[in-house]
Design an enzyme around this catalytic site. Structure first.
Site, mmCIF file in Angstrom:
data_model
loop_
_atom_site.group_PDB
_atom_site.id
_atom_site.type_symbol
_atom_site.label_atom_id
_atom_site.label_comp_id
_atom_site.label_asym_id
_atom_site.label_seq_id
_atom_site.Cartn_x
_atom_site.Cartn_y
_atom_site.Cartn_z
ATOM 1 N N ASP A 141 50.438 48.741 32.991
ATOM 2 C CA ASP A 141 49.231 47.947 32.792
ATOM 3 C C ASP A 141 49.393 47.277 31.426
ATOM 4 O O ASP A 141 50.216 47.706 30.602
ATOM 5 C CB ASP A 141 47.967 48.810 32.862
ATOM 6 C CG ASP A 141 46.727 47.948 33.109
ATOM 7 O OD1 ASP A 141 46.806 46.709 32.946
ATOM 8 O OD2 ASP A 141 45.667 48.503 33.462
HETATM 9 C C1 BGC Z 1 43.923 45.392 33.726
HETATM 10 C C2 BGC Z 1 44.804 45.137 34.944
HETATM 11 C C3 BGC Z 1 45.208 43.679 34.966
HETATM 12 C C4 BGC Z 1 45.909 43.341 33.666
HETATM 13 C C5 BGC Z 1 46.355 41.898 33.579
HETATM 14 C C6 BGC Z 1 44.543 44.893 32.435
HETATM 15 O O1 BGC Z 1 43.623 44.938 31.410
HETATM 16 O O2 BGC Z 1 43.653 46.773 33.622
HETATM 17 O O3 BGC Z 1 44.123 45.477 36.114
HETATM 18 O O4 BGC Z 1 46.004 43.421 36.070
HETATM 19 O O5 BGC Z 1 45.019 43.568 32.578
HETATM 20 O O6 BGC Z 1 45.275 41.055 33.511
#
Ligand code: BGC
Length: 757
Positions: free
Chosen positions: A231
């Site tokens: 993530d």
């Molecule tokens: C989120 C993810 C997301 C990623 C990219 C993170 O803060 O938890 O779900 O895909 O950002 O935007």
């Protein structure tokens, strides 16, 4: 084209290989131009594309391209429709191809542990079977276009508070049965190209550097063939992560972590083969996409129509005391700003720059007799006397009133959790005041997670629209005015109040979050505990009615190698065409372990004309009856009876039948000095020995101390036969030694001999 990826990796420098293990920027992977390795782009998200081009941020603040906002997971899961989810994925796959996106960052399958999690709107369900099946169908749809998905957030990411540092502490059985199971189903049924590991720790180890999670379970047990990405910002220790099975760090770490990888190889703390393997895994996925580019043409309008269809198939009619559908002749008043400005998606990384949003006011036809009064502001919690006064006046003179209530954006979002389960007080107050002057009231809810409904018994109609995506208004108009027959059912329980939720005492607290309710999440808790709820899991009404009959099971005696077919007939007994979601639950009657009263193991959705009957069929195998046994490190169902329940919701069981399962799986014997006599007696393999010891113990305890008749009867009162039996049953084997019934050495020999079997 067959590519020799090993050869390609061997041509890369150490720096190039380490570089591949983190992003180029926020959304791109690095490429190596001289070797023809392209730099590809990934993008959020689960319910529409959030492709940012310039000045990228990951919180959704900068504009992304105009795209269709499909209904978020909270709503689409209520369709209980695999085919529809496949079509949904197919549309996302085509949009991604047309927009040069190699991977779409979703779906998100985390379990809804508490209604408070700020991100519940992005998650499917409290039930892992439903979440897994829904995700697999969606992934297969996207990946049919050779565009990858990134199933997330792996794993046990069930709250937003301290999400980047807290530890989700749960026992292995709970993790396997509840928090990992949807990922497992999706990996086995749809092989997502990528998995996104979560921010949090699991039992003290960051998901991003957890070898048990990323390698032992995900790859070795489930057979995952893609690559794991972090993530955004989830990496704690890059080298430990790579060793554990985290191939790609996202986004870019500005070269810092790449250099760590290079040094680790140079100083011998990281085997270069681990790096090579990670790069090869990524290259496989990158080329799967680039070797299969499609000239996709999609129109935003056609996808808008699909977004409407998904919303229509998913909204849940929760109450209807002969008040819906509305008709054109009735004098109807719409109250609440959500009627003009619907809340249809949540905040954060999944936020779509919607190309066209329909409100219900835009969507009703001219033939209807609808007046709109604002009543309250959608984004505020302040009671406005003027707006409320106007709404109450209008309500008095209406035939029917529809109140469009819901949670403002500020009440729930990625990044933080809710602090309570209430609607804004101003809305609850206004609903009460309207009910004081008008009895024909329908409430439509716009929310990403359940709300308490203090006015529930007084309203005549209730439609849970959740967050409906950009075509929300058209879907609502068609359902409320009866053009579409509602057919969604709840993918989560709606409790009466927050404190009824099983995680109430341990949700979101501190750095260590104890999952103390264990496997008893959602209906697994409410139904087992016989806790009354506002609406049970799997519940939803239709404008028609359905009858269930004729439960058939292909064989009622089964072994662990068998697969059985369960079928039942469903008849539309009303006068409108409609769709029914039939659910199959399994109940363990063996009494061998503590289990939820019932667990979902099958569902199907059928469309029926008035009077029509169709047969629904389900396939069950050993796993459908099993729980995760940590003694075996495997799924296990004891021999014995199980009940098959065919139901319209988790609390509306229509048909039942028993089957008998015989398993050859045996639990390893582990008899030791503190094993009780009761335990020996309950296992066929040790029963004879247990009986022998019991006889000796009985004699030991049972010998009357006093011969006088009177005193002996008083002794009997003090130690009854029941008490004696219970005492003997809970006696550890070490006591046979201390009571002089067996020598210590003799006991030890006996234990060794037994444990060898
Ligand atoms: C989120 C993810 C997301 C990623 C990219 C993170 O803060 O938890 O779900 O895909 O950002 O935007």
């Amino acid at each position: 084209m067959e590519r020799n990826l090993k050869k390609l990796v061997s041509q890369m420098t150490l720096e190039e290989k380490a570089g591949m293990c983190s992003g180029l920027d926020f959304w791109h992977l690095k490429g190596v131009e001289r070797l023809g390795i392209p730099s590809v782009m990934v993008s959020d998200g689960p319910h529409g594309l959030r492709k940012q081009d310039e000045a990228a941020d990951h919180l959704g603040i900068n504009d992304s391209i105009k795209a269709v906002c499909f209904p978020p997971a909270v709503l689409s899961a209520c369709s209980f429709d695999r085919e529809l989810m496949h079509t949904f994925g197919d549309a996302i796959g085509k949009e991604a191809q047309a927009n040069d996106l190699s991977v779409v960052l979703g779906p998100a399958v985390n379990i809804k542990r508490s209604p408070l999690c700020g991100r519940n709107f992005e998650y499917y369900s409290e039930d892992p079977y439903l979440a897994g099946e829904t995700a697999a169908a969606f992934i297969n749809g996207v990946q049919a276009h050779h565009v990858g998905t990134s199933i997330k957030h792996f794993a046990a990411n069930n709250q937003e508070f301290n999400r980047m540092s807290c530890s989700s502490n749960a026992d292995e059985r709970t993790l396997r049965e509840i928090y990992l199971s949807a990922f497992e189903t999706a990996v086995k049924k749809s092989q997502p190209y990528t998995v996104m590991c979560s921010y949090n720790k699991i039992n003290g180890t960051f998901a991003s550097e957890n070898p048990w999670l990323l390698t032992d379970v995900l790859r070795d047990e489930w057979g995952f063939e893609g690559y794991v990405m972090s993530d955004w910002g989830a990496v704690n220790d890059r080298v430990a992560g790579l060793k554990a099975g985290l191939e790609l760090e996202m986004p870019s770490s500005g070269g810092i972590n790449d250099r760590e990888i290079v040094s680790a190889v140079q100083n011998g703390t990281l085997d270069e083969a681990v790096l090579d393997q990670a790069v090869e895994r990524m290259l496989k996925i990158i080329f799967t996409y680039t070797d299969h580019r499609e000239d996709q043409e999609f129109t935003l309008e056609a996808d808008h129509a699909l977004a409407k269809q998904i919303a229509e198939e998913s909204m849940v009619l929760l109450k209807n005391d002969s008040i819906l559908p509305l008709n054109d002749e009735e004098k109807i008043v719409f109250i609440g700003e959500f009627a003009a400005k619907p809340r249809y998606q949540g905040g954060g990384s999944s936020h779509i720059n919607s190309y066209r949003v329909s409100s219900i006011l835009d969507s009703i036809t001219e033939k209807t007799n609808v007046t709109y009064v604002k009543g309250f502001q959608a984004d505020s919690d302040i009671y406005d006397e003027d707006l409320a006064g106007e709404a109450i006046e209008a309500a008095k003179n209406a035939d029917k009133v529809v109140i469009f209530a819901g949670l403002p954006d500020s009440f729930e979002s990625e990044g933080y959790d809710r602090t309570h389960m209430r609607l804004p007080d101003c809305q609850n107050r206004l609903i009460d005041e309207i009910l004081a002057v008008q009895s024909q009231v329908i409430v439509v809810l716009h929310n990403g997670s359940p709300v308490e409904m203090p006015w529930l018994s007084k309203v005549k109609g209730l439609l849970e629209a959740y967050l409906g995506g950009q075509a929300v208004g058209e879907a609502l108009a068609d359902i409320l005015f009866g053009k579409v027959n509602p057919s969604g059912k709840l993918a989560e329980t709606i409790p009466y109040k927050l404190s009824d939720n099983p995680s109430y005492l341990s949700f979101g607290d501190g750095e260590d979050v104890e999952y103390s309710e264990g496997i008893f999440v959602g209906y697994r808790y409410y139904d087992t505990k016989e806790m009354p709820v506002a609406f049970p899991f799997g519940y939803g009404l239709s404008y028609t009615t359905f009858a269930y009959s004729n439960l058939r099971i292909s064989q009622k005696e089964l072994s662990d190698a068998d697969t059985i077919t369960v079928s039942a007939d469903v008849t539309n007994t009303g006068d409108r065409e409609g769709k029914e979601i039939v659910q199959l639950y399994v109940r363990d009657l063996t009494g061998t372990v503590r289990r939820p009263l019932k667990e979902l193991k099958g569902y199907d959705k059928v469309s029926l004309k008035p009077g029509e009957t169709k047969t629904v069929s389900f396939t069950l195998d050993y796993r459908s009856f099993a729980w995760y046994n940590t003694r075996l490190s495997d799924w296990y169902a004891a021999s014995g009876d199980y009940e098959i329940l065919i139901a319209a919701s988790s609390q509306d069981v229509r048909l039942t039948e028993q089957v008998h399962l015989t398993t050859r799986k045996v639990l390893p014997l582990n008899v030791h000095a503190n094993t009780t006599l009761g335990e020996l007696l309950s296992d066929e393999r040790t029963k004879a020995l247990g009986l022998e010891f019991k006889k000796r113990m009985d004699t030991f305890f049972g010998a009357p101390a006093i011969s006088d008749e009177e005193e002996s009867s008083s002794a009997k009162e003090a130690i009854s036969d029941e008490m004696n039996n219970a005492m003997v049953a809970s006696m550890p084997l070490r006591n046979v030694v201390t009571f002089g019934l067996l020598g210590r050495e003799e006991l030890e020999n006996l234990l060794n001999e037994m444990n060898q079997h």
